[in-house]
Enzyme design. Structure first.
Site, PDB file in Angstrom:
ATOM      1  N   TYR A 120       0.812  -1.235   0.000  1.00  0.00           N
ATOM      2  CA  TYR A 120       0.000   0.000   0.000  1.00  0.00           C
ATOM      3  C   TYR A 120       0.844   1.284   0.000  1.00  0.00           C
ATOM      4  CZ  TYR A 120      -4.493  -2.449   0.550  1.00  0.00           C
ATOM      5  OH  TYR A 120      -5.614  -3.220   0.351  1.00  0.00           O
ATOM      6  N   GLU A 297     -14.396  -1.848  10.505  1.00  0.00           N
ATOM      7  CA  GLU A 297     -15.579  -1.061  10.119  1.00  0.00           C
ATOM      8  C   GLU A 297     -16.827  -1.501  10.916  1.00  0.00           C
ATOM      9  OE1 GLU A 297     -16.347   0.535   5.935  1.00  0.00           O
ATOM     10  OE2 GLU A 297     -17.609  -1.263   6.001  1.00  0.00           O
TER      11      GLU A 297
HETATM   12  C1  LIG Z   1     -13.132   3.304   2.270  1.00  0.00           C
HETATM   13  C2  LIG Z   1     -13.434   2.469   3.431  1.00  0.00           C
HETATM   14  O1  LIG Z   1     -14.345   2.741   4.174  1.00  0.00           O
HETATM   15  N1  LIG Z   1     -12.620   1.422   3.631  1.00  0.00           N
HETATM   16  C3  LIG Z   1     -12.825   0.424   4.659  1.00  0.00           C
HETATM   17  C4  LIG Z   1     -13.162  -0.914   3.996  1.00  0.00           C
HETATM   18  O2  LIG Z   1     -12.330  -1.537   3.057  1.00  0.00           O
HETATM   19  P1  LIG Z   1     -11.237  -1.301   1.916  1.00  0.00           P
HETATM   20  O3  LIG Z   1     -11.458  -2.277   0.849  1.00  0.00           O
HETATM   21  O4  LIG Z   1     -11.176   0.086   1.498  1.00  0.00           O
HETATM   22  O5  LIG Z   1      -9.888  -1.736   2.742  1.00  0.00           O
HETATM   23  P2  LIG Z   1      -8.371  -1.448   2.319  1.00  0.00           P
HETATM   24  O6  LIG Z   1      -7.850  -2.501   1.454  1.00  0.00           O
HETATM   25  O7  LIG Z   1      -8.251  -0.069   1.831  1.00  0.00           O
HETATM   26  O8  LIG Z   1      -7.654  -1.559   3.756  1.00  0.00           O
HETATM   27  C5  LIG Z   1      -7.823  -0.581   4.728  1.00  0.00           C
HETATM   28  C6  LIG Z   1      -6.532   0.230   4.930  1.00  0.00           C
HETATM   29  O9  LIG Z   1      -5.580  -0.536   5.643  1.00  0.00           O
HETATM   30  C7  LIG Z   1      -4.266  -0.216   5.180  1.00  0.00           C
HETATM   31  N2  LIG Z   1      -3.639  -1.409   4.570  1.00  0.00           N
HETATM   32  C8  LIG Z   1      -4.363  -2.507   4.261  1.00  0.00           C
HETATM   33  C9  LIG Z   1      -3.738  -3.638   3.742  1.00  0.00           C
HETATM   34  C10 LIG Z   1      -2.350  -3.628   3.505  1.00  0.00           C
HETATM   35  O10 LIG Z   1      -1.743  -4.585   3.039  1.00  0.00           O
HETATM   36  N3  LIG Z   1      -1.659  -2.511   3.814  1.00  0.00           N
HETATM   37  C11 LIG Z   1      -2.273  -1.394   4.331  1.00  0.00           C
HETATM   38  O11 LIG Z   1      -1.606  -0.388   4.578  1.00  0.00           O
HETATM   39  C12 LIG Z   1      -4.430   0.910   4.156  1.00  0.00           C
HETATM   40  O12 LIG Z   1      -4.320   2.144   4.817  1.00  0.00           O
HETATM   41  C13 LIG Z   1      -5.827   0.684   3.663  1.00  0.00           C
HETATM   42  O13 LIG Z   1      -6.388   1.839   3.069  1.00  0.00           O
HETATM   43  O14 LIG Z   1     -13.278  -1.912   5.025  1.00  0.00           O
HETATM   44  C14 LIG Z   1     -12.085  -2.124   5.756  1.00  0.00           C
HETATM   45  C15 LIG Z   1     -12.341  -3.275   6.696  1.00  0.00           C
HETATM   46  O15 LIG Z   1     -12.721  -4.403   5.945  1.00  0.00           O
HETATM   47  C16 LIG Z   1     -11.693  -0.866   6.486  1.00  0.00           C
HETATM   48  O16 LIG Z   1     -12.650  -0.567   7.471  1.00  0.00           O
HETATM   49  C17 LIG Z   1     -11.573   0.254   5.506  1.00  0.00           C
HETATM   50  O17 LIG Z   1     -11.298   1.453   6.211  1.00  0.00           O
END
Ligand SMILES: CC(=O)N[C@H]1[C@@H](OP(=O)(O)OP(=O)(O)OC[C@H]2O[C@@H](n3ccc(=O)[nH]c3=O)[C@H](O)[C@@H]2O)O[C@H](CO)[C@H](O)[C@@H]1O
Ligand SMILES: [Mn+2]
Length: 348
Positions: A120, A297
């Protein structure tokens, strides 16, 4: 002495005494008048010197408060809810005036927490570059970048009063664990430094970019953001955790909104309380062999049901153009998802 002579002499003495008294009185009053006059002159000089020491006396400058007047009988938005039933404003374009808010929130420092772990880190450049264009412009900002690769944090030109603070943290094998442990890490650093360094915390996903103004209108003791996929839905459609065994459980007849995990915040003490509570709930779930359906979440939603946010951000503040058709009520897209290949970017 002849009694007549005596009378004449005493009359002379009396006259002389009266004359002398009159002269002395006149002299005294002149003297006191001069002293009083002198004192008044001194006082006047002192006060005028104290009031305006640069030039001649001026009318004190009062800042002008220039902005269009609110019109009680002309609501700015009639197409959307702008107030929750617990009297928290819901922030939509048209409901606020930045001229007023920027003045109210001047001299504050905002901390933005963002995690870039494993792959990321590729999202950081666009995230920070667009934040410099749209996030809290004109205010002091500390970007707290949590990462397992400090060397991979890009150098971005920053406006005055803004800095990137790199915080080295561990990674986890599963992306779900990385996402969930953000709560623990934010709570740890809140106690260690955020309480001393910033007034508010804004906690964001990194796989996003800013595309329009995000300013102090979002700041409140505790705020959450409406998830773009559920803002128009009813409780039944919300993907809350529905298993009573989980600490994130919400029964089907409860709930206000479905909040997004990727955008919440508030004052440092409030964010500390929220992140500690969510982390402890996730640890309890782990001990009971259960993981909430949408991880952090789900726990955020449970917390905000029981601790009502003092502001709610509309989906202008979190949108996904790939997943959703933009409805006309959405006048601005302020913070939007950057497309990512889930299989490619997660769990590697
Ligand atoms: C936009 C939004 O509301 N996003 C939420 C959603 O999924 P998302 O699909 O948006 O999750 P995501 O893949 O963006 O992961 C959440 C965050 O964790 C961090 N990260 C994750 C994986 C990794 O290998 N490295 C890393 O740094 C990064 O900051 C990322 O933005 O649901 C997640 C839980 O399931 C979180 O609650 C997210 O906040
Ligand atoms: Mn994300």
């Amino acid at each position: 002495m002849d009694p007549r002579e005596f009378c004449r002499k005493s009359a002379k003495v009396s006259l002389c005494s009266i004359l002398l008294c009159a002269v002395l009185l006149g002299f005294y009053s002149q003297l006191t008048h001069r002293v009083v006059l002198r004192q008044m002159q001194l006082e006047k000089k002192e006060s005028s010197e104290g009031d305006c020491h640069l030039d001649t006396c001026r009318i004190p400058e009062v800042p002008r408060l220039l902005y269009p007047k609110a019109q009680l009988l002309k609501p700015t938005r009639v197409d959307v809810l702008v107030m929750t039933p617990w009297f928290a404003p819901i922030i939509w374009d048209g409901t606020f005036d930045s001229a007023i808010l920027d003045a109210q929130f001047r001299n504050i420092t905002i901390g933005l927490t963002v995690f870039a772990i494993k792959k990321y880190v590729v999202f950081l450049k666009l995230f920070l570059e667009t934040a410099e264009k749209h996030f809290m412009v004109g205010h002091k900002v500390n970007y707290y970048v949590f990462t397992d690769q400090p060397a991979a944090v890009p150098q971005i030109p920053l406006q005055e009063g803004r800095q990137v603070v790199v915080l080295e943290v561990r990674n986890y094998k599963r992306w779900q664990d990385i996402s969930m442990h953000r709560m623990e890490m934010i709570s740890n650093f809140s106690q260690r430094r955020f309480l001393r360094e910033v007034h508010y915390l804004v906690c964001l996903d990194v796989d996003m970019k800013f595309s329009d103004h995000v300013g102090v209108e979002i700041l409140a003791p505790l705020f959450g953001t409406l998830h773009p996929g559920f803002y128009a839905g009813d409780r039944q459609s919300f993907t809350y955790e529905r298993r009573p065994l989980s600490q994130a459980y919400i029964p089907r007849d409860e709930g206000d909104f479905y909040y997004a995990g990727g955008f919440f915040g508030g004052s440092v003490p409030e964010v500390y309380r929220l992140t500690v509570a969510c982390h402890q709930a996730m640890m309890a779930d782990q001990a009971n062999g259960i993981e909430a359906v949408w991880h952090d979440e789900s726990h955020l939603n449970r917390y905000l049901l029981h601790h009502k946010p003092s502001k709610v951000l509309s989906p202008e503040y979190l949108w996904d153009e790939q997943m959703l058709q933009r409805p006309p009520l959405l006048r601005k897209l302020r913070y939007v998802a950057v497309p990512k290949n889930h299989a490619e970017i997660r769990n590697r």
